[in-house]
Design a protein around this motif. Structure first.
Motif, PDB file in Angstrom:
ATOM      1  N   UNK A 101       0.830  -1.209   0.000  1.00  0.00           N
ATOM      2  CA  UNK A 101       0.000   0.000   0.000  1.00  0.00           C
ATOM      3  C   UNK A 101       0.865   1.261   0.000  1.00  0.00           C
ATOM      4  N   UNK A 102       1.921   1.263   0.815  1.00  0.00           N
ATOM      5  CA  UNK A 102       2.809   2.423   0.887  1.00  0.00           C
ATOM      6  C   UNK A 102       3.504   2.694  -0.435  1.00  0.00           C
ATOM      7  N   UNK A 103       3.948   1.628  -1.101  1.00  0.00           N
ATOM      8  CA  UNK A 103       4.621   1.793  -2.394  1.00  0.00           C
ATOM      9  C   UNK A 103       3.669   2.350  -3.442  1.00  0.00           C
ATOM     10  N   UNK A 104       2.442   1.861  -3.451  1.00  0.00           N
ATOM     11  CA  UNK A 104       1.446   2.361  -4.406  1.00  0.00           C
ATOM     12  C   UNK A 104       1.087   3.816  -4.115  1.00  0.00           C
ATOM     13  N   UNK A 105       0.969   4.165  -2.841  1.00  0.00           N
ATOM     14  CA  UNK A 105       0.674   5.556  -2.477  1.00  0.00           C
ATOM     15  C   UNK A 105       1.813   6.486  -2.878  1.00  0.00           C
ATOM     16  N   UNK A 106       3.037   6.025  -2.671  1.00  0.00           N
ATOM     17  CA  UNK A 106       4.189   6.852  -3.050  1.00  0.00           C
ATOM     18  C   UNK A 106       4.194   7.100  -4.553  1.00  0.00           C
ATOM     19  N   UNK A 107       4.014   6.052  -5.323  1.00  0.00           N
ATOM     20  CA  UNK A 107       4.006   6.178  -6.779  1.00  0.00           C
ATOM     21  C   UNK A 107       2.894   7.107  -7.232  1.00  0.00           C
ATOM     22  N   UNK A 108       1.725   6.954  -6.653  1.00  0.00           N
ATOM     23  CA  UNK A 108       0.580   7.803  -7.019  1.00  0.00           C
ATOM     24  C   UNK A 108       0.836   9.260  -6.659  1.00  0.00           C
ATOM     25  N   UNK A 109       1.347   9.494  -5.458  1.00  0.00           N
ATOM     26  CA  UNK A 109       1.615  10.872  -5.026  1.00  0.00           C
ATOM     27  C   UNK A 109       2.666  11.523  -5.902  1.00  0.00           C
ATOM     28  N   UNK A 110       3.722  10.791  -6.221  1.00  0.00           N
ATOM     29  CA  UNK A 110       4.786  11.350  -7.063  1.00  0.00           C
ATOM     30  C   UNK A 110       4.287  11.618  -8.483  1.00  0.00           C
ATOM     31  N   UNK A 111       3.498  10.706  -9.033  1.00  0.00           N
ATOM     32  CA  UNK A 111       2.956  10.903 -10.385  1.00  0.00           C
ATOM     33  C   UNK A 111       2.002  12.089 -10.435  1.00  0.00           C
ATOM     34  N   UNK A 112       1.134  12.169  -9.455  1.00  0.00           N
ATOM     35  CA  UNK A 112       0.167  13.272  -9.395  1.00  0.00           C
ATOM     36  C   UNK A 112       0.876  14.609  -9.243  1.00  0.00           C
ATOM     37  N   UNK A 113       1.862  14.658  -8.371  1.00  0.00           N
ATOM     38  CA  UNK A 113       2.613  15.893  -8.154  1.00  0.00           C
ATOM     39  C   UNK A 113       3.364  16.306  -9.410  1.00  0.00           C
ATOM     40  N   UNK A 114       3.957  15.344 -10.097  1.00  0.00           N
ATOM     41  CA  UNK A 114       4.709  15.649 -11.315  1.00  0.00           C
ATOM     42  C   UNK A 114       3.803  16.234 -12.397  1.00  0.00           C
ATOM     43  N   UNK A 115       2.568  15.768 -12.462  1.00  0.00           N
ATOM     44  CA  UNK A 115       1.626  16.297 -13.463  1.00  0.00           C
ATOM     45  C   UNK A 115       1.219  17.731 -13.179  1.00  0.00           C
ATOM     46  N   UNK A 116       1.195  18.114 -11.898  1.00  0.00           N
ATOM     47  CA  UNK A 116       0.712  19.444 -11.532  1.00  0.00           C
ATOM     48  C   UNK A 116       1.806  20.473 -11.299  1.00  0.00           C
ATOM     49  N   UNK A 117       3.043  20.017 -11.204  1.00  0.00           N
ATOM     50  CA  UNK A 117       4.161  20.918 -10.998  1.00  0.00           C
ATOM     51  C   UNK A 117       5.214  20.656 -12.062  1.00  0.00           C
TER      52      UNK A 117
ATOM     53  N   UNK B  20       8.050  19.204 -14.096  1.00  0.00           N
ATOM     54  CA  UNK B  20       8.684  17.885 -14.111  1.00  0.00           C
ATOM     55  C   UNK B  20      10.202  17.949 -13.927  1.00  0.00           C
ATOM     56  N   UNK B  21      10.775  19.145 -13.876  1.00  0.00           N
ATOM     57  CA  UNK B  21      12.215  19.295 -13.728  1.00  0.00           C
ATOM     58  C   UNK B  21      12.712  19.134 -12.297  1.00  0.00           C
ATOM     59  N   UNK B  22      11.807  19.154 -11.310  1.00  0.00           N
ATOM     60  CA  UNK B  22      12.195  18.978  -9.917  1.00  0.00           C
ATOM     61  C   UNK B  22      11.283  17.932  -9.302  1.00  0.00           C
ATOM     62  N   UNK B  23      11.836  16.984  -8.566  1.00  0.00           N
ATOM     63  CA  UNK B  23      11.018  15.903  -8.015  1.00  0.00           C
ATOM     64  C   UNK B  23      10.225  16.331  -6.776  1.00  0.00           C
ATOM     65  N   UNK B  24       9.214  17.178  -6.979  1.00  0.00           N
ATOM     66  CA  UNK B  24       8.423  17.685  -5.857  1.00  0.00           C
ATOM     67  C   UNK B  24       7.733  16.564  -5.076  1.00  0.00           C
ATOM     68  N   UNK B  25       7.457  15.456  -5.734  1.00  0.00           N
ATOM     69  CA  UNK B  25       6.797  14.343  -5.051  1.00  0.00           C
ATOM     70  C   UNK B  25       7.645  13.753  -3.942  1.00  0.00           C
ATOM     71  N   UNK B  26       8.955  13.752  -4.128  1.00  0.00           N
ATOM     72  CA  UNK B  26       9.833  13.165  -3.112  1.00  0.00           C
ATOM     73  C   UNK B  26       9.780  13.940  -1.804  1.00  0.00           C
ATOM     74  N   UNK B  27       9.975  15.266  -1.808  1.00  0.00           N
ATOM     75  CA  UNK B  27       9.844  15.963  -0.531  1.00  0.00           C
ATOM     76  C   UNK B  27       8.422  15.884   0.028  1.00  0.00           C
ATOM     77  N   UNK B  28       7.438  15.837  -0.858  1.00  0.00           N
ATOM     78  CA  UNK B  28       6.058  15.720  -0.390  1.00  0.00           C
ATOM     79  C   UNK B  28       5.873  14.444   0.422  1.00  0.00           C
ATOM     80  N   UNK B  29       6.291  13.305  -0.130  1.00  0.00           N
ATOM     81  CA  UNK B  29       6.097  12.055   0.602  1.00  0.00           C
ATOM     82  C   UNK B  29       7.031  11.966   1.807  1.00  0.00           C
ATOM     83  N   UNK B  30       8.249  12.521   1.693  1.00  0.00           N
ATOM     84  CA  UNK B  30       9.158  12.486   2.839  1.00  0.00           C
ATOM     85  C   UNK B  30       8.626  13.300   4.003  1.00  0.00           C
ATOM     86  N   UNK B  31       8.116  14.476   3.730  1.00  0.00           N
ATOM     87  CA  UNK B  31       7.577  15.316   4.792  1.00  0.00           C
ATOM     88  C   UNK B  31       6.290  14.712   5.351  1.00  0.00           C
TER      89      UNK B  31
END
Length: 125
Positions: free
Chosen positions: A13-29, A31-42
């Protein structure tokens, strides 16, 4: 065996949530900076802190706690565990140990990533 199954299910479940959060974030921000990574880390750091700080109030069974913390947050982000370990070191054995943990984790992870990139590039040529 129950503990391992709980961790595995939480990890999936955690892996799927991470992938989804990172993909969703990349679509809205950008793509040159991995905003999904700090989002899930925080978010993961906040959640593990919340659970650690209020764990007794949540009345989580041991398998549910394993599924959520070890499996779910562990797969969502290992950064949450690193943050919690650092906070624990700072409060139990002192700030120098916490700083050492930060330096070891960040420094070694960056070195390992660099080594992996260089090896991958060498193998690709």
């Amino acid at each position: 065996m129950e503990k391992l199954i709980a961790i595995a299910l939480g990890g999936a479940a955690g892996a799927l949530l991470r992938t989804s959060a990172c993909s969703l974030t990349e679509r809205h921000f950008s793509p040159g900076f991995p905003f999904g990574t700090p989002l899930v880390n925080v978010a993961g750091s906040f959640l593990i802190g919340l659970i650690a700080g209020d764990g007794a109030q949540m009345n989580l069974s041991p398998p549910a706690r394993d599924a959520l913390v070890v499996g779910g947050l562990g797969a969502f982000t290992t950064f949450s565990v690193f943050s919690f370990d650092t906070l624990t070191l700072a409060s139990s054995v002192g700030l120098p140990h916490a700083i050492g943990n930060i330096a070891a984790n960040v420094g070694l992870a960056l070195a390992a990533t660099t080594g992996g990139v260089l090896l991958g590039r060498a193998l690709a040529t």
